[in-house]
Design a protein around this motif. Structure first.
Motif, PDB file in Angstrom:
ATOM      1  N   ASP A 176       6.508   2.471 -16.202  1.00 23.16           N
ATOM      2  CA  ASP A 176       7.105   2.093 -14.922  1.00 23.16           C
ATOM      3  C   ASP A 176       6.695   3.027 -13.787  1.00 23.16           C
ATOM      4  O   ASP A 176       6.567   2.594 -12.640  1.00 23.16           O
ATOM      5  CB  ASP A 176       8.634   2.073 -15.031  1.00 23.16           C
ATOM      6  CG  ASP A 176       9.143   0.955 -15.933  1.00 23.16           C
ATOM      7  OD1 ASP A 176       8.320   0.087 -16.321  1.00 23.16           O
ATOM      8  OD2 ASP A 176      10.347   0.940 -16.264  1.00 23.16           O
ATOM      9  N   ASP A 177       6.484   4.306 -14.092  1.00 26.89           N
ATOM     10  CA  ASP A 177       6.171   5.248 -13.016  1.00 26.89           C
ATOM     11  C   ASP A 177       4.746   5.084 -12.487  1.00 26.89           C
ATOM     12  O   ASP A 177       4.339   5.771 -11.552  1.00 26.89           O
ATOM     13  CB  ASP A 177       6.424   6.701 -13.435  1.00 26.89           C
ATOM     14  CG  ASP A 177       5.583   7.129 -14.640  1.00 26.89           C
ATOM     15  OD1 ASP A 177       4.759   6.321 -15.114  1.00 26.89           O
ATOM     16  OD2 ASP A 177       5.755   8.272 -15.099  1.00 26.89           O
ATOM     17  N   LEU A 178       3.969   4.156 -13.068  1.00 25.58           N
ATOM     18  CA  LEU A 178       2.624   3.869 -12.564  1.00 25.58           C
ATOM     19  C   LEU A 178       2.585   2.633 -11.669  1.00 25.58           C
ATOM     20  O   LEU A 178       1.522   2.288 -11.134  1.00 25.58           O
ATOM     21  CB  LEU A 178       1.652   3.656 -13.738  1.00 25.58           C
ATOM     22  CG  LEU A 178       0.689   4.808 -14.047  1.00 25.58           C
ATOM     23  CD1 LEU A 178       1.473   6.042 -14.462  1.00 25.58           C
ATOM     24  CD2 LEU A 178      -0.300   4.415 -15.124  1.00 25.58           C
ATOM     25  N   LEU A 179       3.718   1.994 -11.476  1.00 29.19           N
ATOM     26  CA  LEU A 179       3.722   0.715 -10.765  1.00 29.19           C
ATOM     27  C   LEU A 179       3.201   0.826  -9.338  1.00 29.19           C
ATOM     28  O   LEU A 179       2.394   0.002  -8.894  1.00 29.19           O
ATOM     29  CB  LEU A 179       5.128   0.111 -10.765  1.00 29.19           C
ATOM     30  CG  LEU A 179       5.551  -0.546 -12.083  1.00 29.19           C
ATOM     31  CD1 LEU A 179       6.959  -1.102 -11.981  1.00 29.19           C
ATOM     32  CD2 LEU A 179       4.583  -1.645 -12.468  1.00 29.19           C
ATOM     33  N   ILE A 180       3.644   1.831  -8.606  1.00 26.66           N
ATOM     34  CA  ILE A 180       3.189   1.977  -7.217  1.00 26.66           C
ATOM     35  C   ILE A 180       1.695   2.297  -7.185  1.00 26.66           C
ATOM     36  O   ILE A 180       0.963   1.806  -6.317  1.00 26.66           O
ATOM     37  CB  ILE A 180       4.011   3.053  -6.484  1.00 26.66           C
ATOM     38  CG1 ILE A 180       5.464   2.564  -6.313  1.00 26.66           C
ATOM     39  CG2 ILE A 180       3.398   3.389  -5.130  1.00 26.66           C
ATOM     40  CD1 ILE A 180       6.391   3.544  -5.639  1.00 26.66           C
ATOM     41  N   GLU A 181       1.225   3.094  -8.145  1.00 26.07           N
ATOM     42  CA  GLU A 181      -0.197   3.423  -8.230  1.00 26.07           C
ATOM     43  C   GLU A 181      -1.027   2.157  -8.453  1.00 26.07           C
ATOM     44  O   GLU A 181      -2.058   1.949  -7.795  1.00 26.07           O
ATOM     45  CB  GLU A 181      -0.430   4.412  -9.368  1.00 26.07           C
ATOM     46  CG  GLU A 181      -1.852   4.901  -9.511  1.00 26.07           C
ATOM     47  CD  GLU A 181      -1.982   5.984 -10.577  1.00 26.07           C
ATOM     48  OE1 GLU A 181      -3.002   5.980 -11.292  1.00 26.07           O
ATOM     49  OE2 GLU A 181      -1.063   6.835 -10.690  1.00 26.07           O
ATOM     50  N   TYR A 182      -0.595   1.302  -9.361  1.00 24.88           N
ATOM     51  CA  TYR A 182      -1.323   0.064  -9.629  1.00 24.88           C
ATOM     52  C   TYR A 182      -1.195  -0.913  -8.469  1.00 24.88           C
ATOM     53  O   TYR A 182      -2.154  -1.613  -8.126  1.00 24.88           O
ATOM     54  CB  TYR A 182      -0.823  -0.579 -10.929  1.00 24.88           C
ATOM     55  CG  TYR A 182      -1.556  -0.073 -12.147  1.00 24.88           C
ATOM     56  CD1 TYR A 182      -2.417  -0.885 -12.873  1.00 24.88           C
ATOM     57  CD2 TYR A 182      -1.411   1.248 -12.578  1.00 24.88           C
ATOM     58  CE1 TYR A 182      -3.103  -0.423 -13.986  1.00 24.88           C
ATOM     59  CE2 TYR A 182      -2.096   1.733 -13.678  1.00 24.88           C
ATOM     60  CZ  TYR A 182      -2.934   0.897 -14.383  1.00 24.88           C
ATOM     61  OH  TYR A 182      -3.629   1.371 -15.473  1.00 24.88           O
ATOM     62  N   LEU A 183      -0.012  -0.964  -7.871  1.00 27.35           N
ATOM     63  CA  LEU A 183       0.195  -1.830  -6.716  1.00 27.35           C
ATOM     64  C   LEU A 183      -0.752  -1.438  -5.591  1.00 27.35           C
ATOM     65  O   LEU A 183      -1.370  -2.283  -4.934  1.00 27.35           O
ATOM     66  CB  LEU A 183       1.651  -1.711  -6.251  1.00 27.35           C
ATOM     67  CG  LEU A 183       2.096  -2.572  -5.056  1.00 27.35           C
ATOM     68  CD1 LEU A 183       1.952  -4.045  -5.383  1.00 27.35           C
ATOM     69  CD2 LEU A 183       3.534  -2.235  -4.692  1.00 27.35           C
ATOM     70  N   THR A 184      -0.929  -0.129  -5.399  1.00 23.52           N
ATOM     71  CA  THR A 184      -1.771   0.390  -4.318  1.00 23.52           C
ATOM     72  C   THR A 184      -3.251   0.220  -4.605  1.00 23.52           C
ATOM     73  O   THR A 184      -4.020  -0.214  -3.742  1.00 23.52           O
ATOM     74  CB  THR A 184      -1.464   1.886  -4.082  1.00 23.52           C
ATOM     75  OG1 THR A 184      -0.072   2.047  -3.788  1.00 23.52           O
ATOM     76  CG2 THR A 184      -2.296   2.443  -2.941  1.00 23.52           C
ATOM     77  N   ILE A 241      -1.298  -4.770   3.214  1.00 22.54           N
ATOM     78  CA  ILE A 241      -0.503  -3.549   3.335  1.00 22.54           C
ATOM     79  C   ILE A 241       0.976  -3.887   3.433  1.00 22.54           C
ATOM     80  O   ILE A 241       1.817  -3.242   2.786  1.00 22.54           O
ATOM     81  CB  ILE A 241      -0.956  -2.725   4.566  1.00 22.54           C
ATOM     82  CG1 ILE A 241      -2.376  -2.197   4.353  1.00 22.54           C
ATOM     83  CG2 ILE A 241       0.001  -1.563   4.829  1.00 22.54           C
ATOM     84  CD1 ILE A 241      -2.943  -1.465   5.551  1.00 22.54           C
ATOM     85  N   SER A 242       1.318  -4.911   4.218  1.00 24.14           N
ATOM     86  CA  SER A 242       2.734  -5.278   4.388  1.00 24.14           C
ATOM     87  C   SER A 242       3.327  -5.803   3.075  1.00 24.14           C
ATOM     88  O   SER A 242       4.488  -5.521   2.760  1.00 24.14           O
ATOM     89  CB  SER A 242       2.884  -6.330   5.492  1.00 24.14           C
ATOM     90  OG  SER A 242       2.147  -7.496   5.187  1.00 24.14           O
ATOM     91  N   GLU A 243       2.533  -6.541   2.305  1.00 27.04           N
ATOM     92  CA  GLU A 243       3.023  -7.043   1.013  1.00 27.04           C
ATOM     93  C   GLU A 243       3.251  -5.891   0.038  1.00 27.04           C
ATOM     94  O   GLU A 243       4.246  -5.877  -0.700  1.00 27.04           O
ATOM     95  CB  GLU A 243       2.025  -8.041   0.430  1.00 27.04           C
ATOM     96  CG  GLU A 243       1.987  -9.365   1.167  1.00 27.04           C
ATOM     97  CD  GLU A 243       0.856 -10.270   0.698  1.00 27.04           C
ATOM     98  OE1 GLU A 243       1.047 -11.509   0.675  1.00 27.04           O
ATOM     99  OE2 GLU A 243      -0.227  -9.747   0.368  1.00 27.04           O
ATOM    100  N   LYS A 244       2.347  -4.927   0.034  1.00 28.49           N
ATOM    101  CA  LYS A 244       2.518  -3.752  -0.831  1.00 28.49           C
ATOM    102  C   LYS A 244       3.764  -2.974  -0.439  1.00 28.49           C
ATOM    103  O   LYS A 244       4.527  -2.505  -1.299  1.00 28.49           O
ATOM    104  CB  LYS A 244       1.279  -2.853  -0.751  1.00 28.49           C
ATOM    105  CG  LYS A 244       0.033  -3.447  -1.397  1.00 28.49           C
ATOM    106  CD  LYS A 244      -1.178  -2.536  -1.223  1.00 28.49           C
ATOM    107  CE  LYS A 244      -2.427  -3.146  -1.855  1.00 28.49           C
ATOM    108  NZ  LYS A 244      -3.622  -2.302  -1.679  1.00 28.49           N
ATOM    109  N   GLU A 245       3.978  -2.816   0.860  1.00 29.00           N
ATOM    110  CA  GLU A 245       5.157  -2.093   1.341  1.00 29.00           C
ATOM    111  C   GLU A 245       6.443  -2.801   0.939  1.00 29.00           C
ATOM    112  O   GLU A 245       7.420  -2.150   0.554  1.00 29.00           O
ATOM    113  CB  GLU A 245       5.092  -1.928   2.862  1.00 29.00           C
ATOM    114  CG  GLU A 245       4.019  -0.945   3.322  1.00 29.00           C
ATOM    115  CD  GLU A 245       3.869  -0.908   4.831  1.00 29.00           C
ATOM    116  OE1 GLU A 245       4.405  -1.833   5.503  1.00 29.00           O
ATOM    117  OE2 GLU A 245       3.219   0.030   5.341  1.00 29.00           O
ATOM    118  N   GLU A 246       6.437  -4.128   1.009  1.00 28.36           N
ATOM    119  CA  GLU A 246       7.625  -4.895   0.651  1.00 28.36           C
ATOM    120  C   GLU A 246       7.935  -4.766  -0.842  1.00 28.36           C
ATOM    121  O   GLU A 246       9.093  -4.557  -1.238  1.00 28.36           O
ATOM    122  CB  GLU A 246       7.429  -6.363   1.024  1.00 28.36           C
ATOM    123  CG  GLU A 246       8.526  -7.311   0.525  1.00 28.36           C
ATOM    124  CD  GLU A 246       9.925  -6.958   1.025  1.00 28.36           C
ATOM    125  OE1 GLU A 246      10.899  -7.377   0.363  1.00 28.36           O
ATOM    126  OE2 GLU A 246      10.048  -6.250   2.049  1.00 28.36           O
TER     127      GLU A 246
END
Length: 399
Positions: free
Chosen positions: A253-261, A268-273
């Motif tokens: 789970d702690d890799l989710l933002i890394e993979y999302l990015t 960019i707005s979809e990633k931020e949401e």
């Protein structure tokens, strides 16, 4: 300036810091394309999402009309890049290099326009380099400079052997930049030293120094090391959709933002949401599914992504069902006016009003044998073995 912000997105290192702006200005002034180098040693036959981080940035430059140069390390792969290694990398033979290179180039087309790319092989010049010129080339770099490289320094301090051919490797990679007259060299952050060496040799040769753009290293499915075939933690660009989906769902789970990015192509707005939803308590599994579908859509299609999600849900549901305790209901004891979904569920959940049961069905909270039904009037046969799920916690099996 020419989409500067999008070109800078996700980049870890620019060397020099304002180098990209200066190169873009120069290209405009001279009315020419920038030559952007990405080199790779074909050490394994498959590209993966880690490679894609750099390739997608390269694609941005290609879309803006610049010339990307894919440099195949057909010579250097036979030496073995020591980057990030605590021991010598096993060199490849000529046949392995050729086979892997052909596979790599075919897979590149999943991201870049291979027809518009310039593809070169460093064996074309390194194979025929006279030994006197090799010595002259080596004379331009000091041992002290090489020992600034972290992995060399660490191995030297720990008395781990460093072979001479490993010390030569970054110099040969740098010489490639001289040969192809690179304006920009791209790579992962682990390639910073080698790319910087290219700047040095270009300057010594009297050429304008390339700038260096380093992208972050995507960690593999183990959540620890960078994605690498040798570590068996990759999601391959040619993996089957169901395999891609399953591997993505397995990341910590702690890799989710890394993979999302780094691995998705959301705006960019979809990633931020999605990041906001995750931080505000959204179930990580739901975000993983969104990421997995996006990845599959990039390398296969949206239809394959939908099918992979359905396959995963069915398999996941099957595994969960095997571990759940179902309340058994004898069919002959059911006193039903009809076998509509609403009537069956209301009988099984007699503590709920018929209106409440209807709302559960219409919201998608009722499943028959793992399949969701949203029509309260849906009729089905009462067969022994049928499994009915109502809401999140109630499971029944007809016998």
């Amino acid at each position: 300036m020419e989409n500067l912000e999008s070109l800078k997105e996700n980049v870890s290192i620019f060397l020099p810091e304002n180098g990209l702006e200066e190169k873009l200005k120069l290209a405009k002034k001279e009315n020419r394309k920038l030559r952007i180098k990405l080199g790779f040693d074909p050490t394994a036959p498959d590209l993966h999402l880690g490679h894609a981080v750099v390739l997608k940035k390269l694609k941005q430059f290609q879309d803006l009309g610049h010339q990307i140069v894919i440099l195949v390390g057909s010579f250097t792969a036979q030496i073995g890049d020591p980057t990030g290694k605590n021991k010598s990398r096993k060199p490849l033979n000529v046949d392995d290099v050729k086979t892997n290179a052909e596979t790599y180039i075919n897979q590149l087309s999943k991201i870049i326009d291979v027809e518009k790319a310039e593809i070169v092989y460093n064996s074309d010049w390194l194979d025929c380099l006279p030994f006197t010129e090799v010595i002259q080339l080596l004379s331009k770099v000091t041992v002290a400079q090489l020992m600034h490289r972290n992995d060399f320094n660490k191995r030297f301090t720990e008395n781990t052997p460093i072979a001479m051919h490993e010390l030569v490797y970054p110099i040969l990679q740098a010489f490639d930049s001289v040969q192809i007259k690179a304006d920009i060299e791209m790579g992962g952050t682990d390639q910073l030293f080698n790319c910087t060496m290219g700047r040095q040799l270009q300057e010594v040769n009297g050429d304008a120094a390339q700038i260096v753009i380093c992208m972050p290293l995507l960690r593999g499915t183990d959540g620890k090391e960078k994605m690498s075939k040798s570590l068996n933690n990759i999601i391959g660009l040619t993996d089957e959709p169901t395999e891609m989906f399953g591997k993505t769902m397995s990341i910590p789970d702690d890799l989710l933002i890394e993979y999302l990015t780094l691995a998705t192509d959301f705006s960019i707005s979809e990633k931020e949401e999605l990041t906001r939803q995750l931080k505000e308590g959204e179930n990580p599994m739901n975000i993983k599914k969104i990421i997995a579908k996006n990845i599959i859509t990039q390398y296969h299609s949206v239809e394959f992504a939908d099918d992979a999600e359905q396959f995963f849900n069915n398999q996941f549901q099957k595994r969960n069902d095997e571990n759940r305790i179902f309340e058994t209901i004898k069919i002959e004891t059911l006193d039903l006016v009809s076998s509509s979904l609403l009537e069956v569920c209301h009988l099984l959940k007699s503590d709920l009003s018929k209106s409440a049961v209807r709302r559960l069905i219409e919201s998608g909270a009722v499943q028959i044998n793992g399949e969701k039904f949203v029509d309260p009037l849906h009729c089905f046969k009462l067969i022994s073995g049928t499994k009915i799920k109502i809401g999140k916690r109630d499971f029944f099996q007809l016998v």
